[in-house]
Motif scaffolding. Structure first.
Motif: not given
Length: 172
Positions: A73-81, A111-112, A139-144
């Motif tokens: 189940d998705f808890l909401g809209k996925p966030i791109t990281k 960068t993945e 190890f996750l960031v909002d921008k590439k």
């Protein structure tokens, strides 16, 4: 015969010219599966329905629905990281559970892009190979992030020859 050969050469030249484009930047990239947001696959077995004890109109028509427990189940809209690592050729382990002691089921590279479902207690969950898996949020960031250049090899010093005392000096 010469006209055919000339026409063939012109066609090859045109195709070669059209095929020439700016060279693309080659990166260390290993694609991850794209998570399915729509439930297009509605197949399942009647055994799962019998275990759940549910009956619906789809049994009468012969169709069956997929067991809801099989799909996360998705808890909401996925966030791109994006994955940000500090060294060239580094990897980020994908784990089955949110723990460093958990089984490693894959890895991500610098960068993945991933679509994070939720972040809890320093662990980001996302869909990987049709299962919810986890990576460290550190190890996750909002921008590439920028690409990491490979290290340049350091030249090894060449040893200077030591003259043999038993040899005669070279004549000039």
């Amino acid at each position: 015969m010469k006209k055919r050969l000339l026409g063939l050469l012109i066609m090859i030249a045109v195709f070669a010219f059209l095929g020439c484009d700016k060279p693309e930047q080659v990166t260390n990239f290993i694609p991850t599966p794209i998570p399915l947001l729509e439930e297009d696959d509605e197949q399942g077995t009647e055994d799962t329905k019998e275990k759940e004890g549910t009956e619906d109109s789809t049994e009468e028509t012969g169709d069956s629905t997929k067991d809801e427990k099989d799909k996360p189940d998705f808890l909401g809209k996925p966030i791109t990281k994006y994955v940000k690592l500090s060294e060239y050729d580094g990897i980020l382990n994908i784990r089955k559970e949110p723990s460093t002691d958990s089984e490693i089921v894959g890895f991500l590279v610098h960068t993945e892009k991933i679509d994070v479902v939720s972040i809890e207690n320093g662990w980001a969950s996302f869909l990987y190979m049709d299962e919810i898996c986890y990576v460290s949020e550190d190890f996750l960031v909002d921008k590439k992030p920028a690409y990491i250049s490979p290290p340049t090899p350091t030249p090894s010093p060449t040893p200077t020859p030591i003259p043999d005392p038993n040899e005669a000096p070279p004549e000039i």
